[in-house]
Write an enzyme that holds these catalytic residues in place. Structure first.
Site, short mmCIF file in Angstrom:
data_model
loop_
_atom_site.label_atom_id
_atom_site.label_comp_id
_atom_site.label_asym_id
_atom_site.label_seq_id
_atom_site.Cartn_x
_atom_site.Cartn_y
_atom_site.Cartn_z
N LEU D 228 2.29 30.07 33.51
CA LEU D 228 1.84 30.39 32.15
C LEU D 228 0.84 31.55 32.10
CD1 LEU D 228 2.09 29.49 29.16
CD2 LEU D 228 0.07 28.07 29.55
N ASP D 229 1.15 32.56 31.29
CA ASP D 229 0.26 33.71 31.05
C ASP D 229 -0.07 34.48 32.33
OD1 ASP D 229 0.22 32.97 28.38
OD2 ASP D 229 -1.60 31.79 28.57
N GLU D 230 0.80 34.34 33.35
CA GLU D 230 0.55 35.04 34.62
C GLU D 230 1.64 36.06 34.93
OE1 GLU D 230 -1.93 35.07 36.61
OE2 GLU D 230 -3.11 33.27 36.19
#
Lengths: 285, 285, 285, 285
Positions: D228-230
């Site tokens: 997530l969000d990486e």
């Protein structure tokens, strides 16, 4: 045993025709080189083709130039071959404002600006200590009338010859350069103007900016031509201001933009990233 | 039972004398109010004092005005009392470019822009559907000669009266406004110019910007006066461009800055944050 | 004969109650003063009221304080009265990187930064000449183990006492400050972190930024607390980068942002524009 | 009679070896083409070579591919050949926030964004009218539990197949995408996160930003991975804020940056300017 490798930067301009990239890359391959950076631009305005290449090679300069020679001739290229990172011999002209000179000298010593400054020339004496701290020779000649101005400009010309100068930088040098000197140094004379050109040409741009109530002030680094503040623009920056700022505060706020804009322009020029396309510059960042 | 609380915004201008803040805050206290936001500015250029206050109060408008009356008289204030967040009655003029109108209407509906737009007027018909999507009435009148131009401006004057308009916005309306209409709407007529003024006044600023080779392009929202592109500046923004951009690409890139700059100016005006100090604006952000 | 006029800056914090502005402005009027600059903020997070006033007055400090005393008592204010433009006695700690120290010293001498630096302390000797050029005393004490670190921090404590230091600046000082020293200098210890916090806390932020492939890198000036890189943020700036930049180039590019961000934070602090609201800062620009 | 000319965009990745540019430009010349735009990058991190070429040519796709075939084979290139300006078939997923969808649809219709959007899918119905105004089909399926989430994702998969989708855009779609769908759409799924990553991952970034007291807020467009969000970052922008802004105001201020950042990322992707180098993106602007 590994041979020493050279790192060249090749820039050239010619008419925009098919096959140029293939021909040039062929010369690179033929001389045992490898392209590590490449930028090109076809100008719709002038029909000219601009290219900048960085090439790693075991070839000598002579070998590389020999490989390039037929390509250069076929396309009628104006070209230049330099060594990546070679310090550019740069003469700096100043008056009394220290911020631009300080930034240039600080970065040169920090290894962030590939220039070598053999001399700072000024029409005042007040920045002598700053130059001295960075071990850079400093000369001052007052400019007070036509004769002393001519003498100053003659000293510039002589210094350019003595030190084989490749770039002259006006780092807040507050005298107008004569058309003759502009022509003589065409394409290698850079000025920082303390406004966002073409707004606020001429004197006292911060006072003009205050009177006009602009919300951003800026700085412009440009080549100098005999047409005052109209030379090709290399770099510009702005910073936000508001109604509370006095003209004196605008001067202080603007200095940051002046320093970084001029230093950036000098850096790009020293790295052979600035090419001229008529009245506009190509910047191969 | 808690009384309903009003949230006022008070702006005023007067000569810069001691004691103003104390006198005004005294009127606020006397009418049971509390200052929730406050900005002031003393203009060294004109010797005038500007202030904007937000006040929460249980007092009625009449009570608050009564408390203010002696202060207003003592200092000779030009003042205005408004309700925080009240939508400003705004007339929008457009031609064919949709981006500024789209941004104004989108943000108005999203609750981010305190305006109420009873009408969009255009010299073309092409933005009718866009206005319709946002349920805003739209009228078009062609402007092709002096007579039709006069008719268009008369329609503007009538619409201002009919709808009790407080602000007229030129959202890329591409006709020059007559000096008479400029005077009539003085201080409540805002234009977006598609350059970083004072650079590139007049027509085709992106073409001018390309020819000059600037490295940043911008947009300027300003009050309109009869002196073309010379009215007081409200907001400006710029965006970086490089040599590869054609004039057509500059147009597309600049649209973002135009929209956000105009919308920002309208928002500040609608929030009573824009005051005039001679040819300059005070923006109480 | 005109009396000499003082120019005071008054900052205070208290619970947010009605009437504060009127009460304070009353004290200003009573002591013959005039408010020349004023900013206020009501914190919805903490319920506290913050204000900064600049006041021109013929009153002495004693007279002004006497006028303020009942207001201060009534509202339970934490307050401070300073003279506008008074240089702040500032201790600077450095390691080997010169750019932040150079910017602080250059601007102090140029009259753009109201600080007075009686001493630069370092765990290395390499910046001695730079300090010397600006005539600022310089001491170096190596930090190689727990004992030498404790000795260094004791020297900081002693220097703070000797020179009556009001602000300690970590200008790329690359040692972690002990929790004890953080507590002792709470609210007057400012650091520059070379990333856009809260991204890339800890060591080697540019290496982290390169690995993560961010498109903007930045710098953050913040108060130091014992919670590493988590103290209240004072100022931040970013600059655009692209995929071509190596970690080493990011270091060079980021230095500009570090210098200007730290210098800006120090300037605001020295001008009494920085107030603390829990973990956040109020900046009265 | 002039033959019709094609305008190709060729992108490829391979191991970084000497002679690539010469070989590829040879294939261009052999098929009668001319290079109009060229960018290259040698990744020191992964040892891979990336190139993007625009080529004007009278050759058919078959002829150009035939000329490229031996070069592609010799260097083991992963490559793609597209037509400059061809609209990318794009599926947009939204929830209730309108600003990103509005910007994408407005620019697509204005001819500034080379995408063709056959469908907008949402877990809410509220943006149906906006899609309708731009004549784009809209479907909504509520997501309330695991089963309805699976059904929604299956609809995404089916829509990708039905419409031969090349890019899926999460335009403020507020559901977490399952790892399975992330994998299936790897390299063609772009999200806009409403913070300057890696700061403030996860939910409520503006609330986090307010609590931390940052001085700039931002937006990040990135490829979605199951982490997530990486995922690899494509574009980021920031805007300055101050202590007066509530979390709700930060949301409104941030929307501008979200829209422009996402639209920019989609534009670059649609123009074949985004290549992947491990966890980082190469952006050939």
């Amino acid at each position: 045993m590994a041979l020493p490798r050279n790192h060249w930067v090749l820039t050239f301009v010619c008419a925009d025709l098919p096959g140029i990239v293939h021909a040039v890359s062929g010369a690179v391959v033929a001389s045992g080189g490898n392209i590590t950076e490449s930028q090109q631009f076809s100008s719709a305005d002038t029909g000219r083709f601009f290219m900048r290449l960085q090439v790693e090679s075991e070839a000598s300069r002579g070998e590389f130039e020999a490989a390039l020679a037929p390509v250069v001739e076929r396309y009628g290229m104006t070209w230049q071959l330099d060594v990546v990172g070679r310090p550019l011999r740069t003469l700096v002209l100043v008056s009394t404002a220290a911020h631009c000179l300080n930034d240039l000298l600080f970065r040169q010593r920090a290894g962030q600006l590939p220039v070598q400054i053999p001399l700072v020339l000024s029409n005042h004496g007040s920045l002598r200590d700053l130059a001295g701290f960075y071990d850079v020779p400093f000369e001052s000649l007052p400019v007070t009338d036509a004769a002393s101005k001519a003498a100053f400009e003659q000293r510039v010309i002589d210094a350019v010859d003595e030190h084989d100068i490749e770039l002259v930088v006006l780092a807040r040098y507050m005298q107008i350069i004569s058309p003759e000197l502009c022509d003589r140094l065409a394409g290698r004379l850079i000025n920082i103007h303390h406004s966002f050109l073409p707004g606020f040409k001429g004197a006292n741009p911060y006072k003009q900016a205050h009177a006009r109530g602009v919300k951003l002030i800026g700085a412009t680094a440009h080549f100098v031509t005999s047409d005052l503040d109209e030379g090709p623009i290399i770099e510009q920056n702005v910073v936000r201001v508001d109604h509370t700022r006095t003209p004196a505060e605008l001067v202080a706020i603007g200095q940051d933009e002046e320093s970084r804009t001029l230093t950036q322009a000098v850096k790009w020029f020293a790295e052979d990233r600035v090419l001229l396309d008529g009245a506009r510059t190509i910047i191969f960042r």
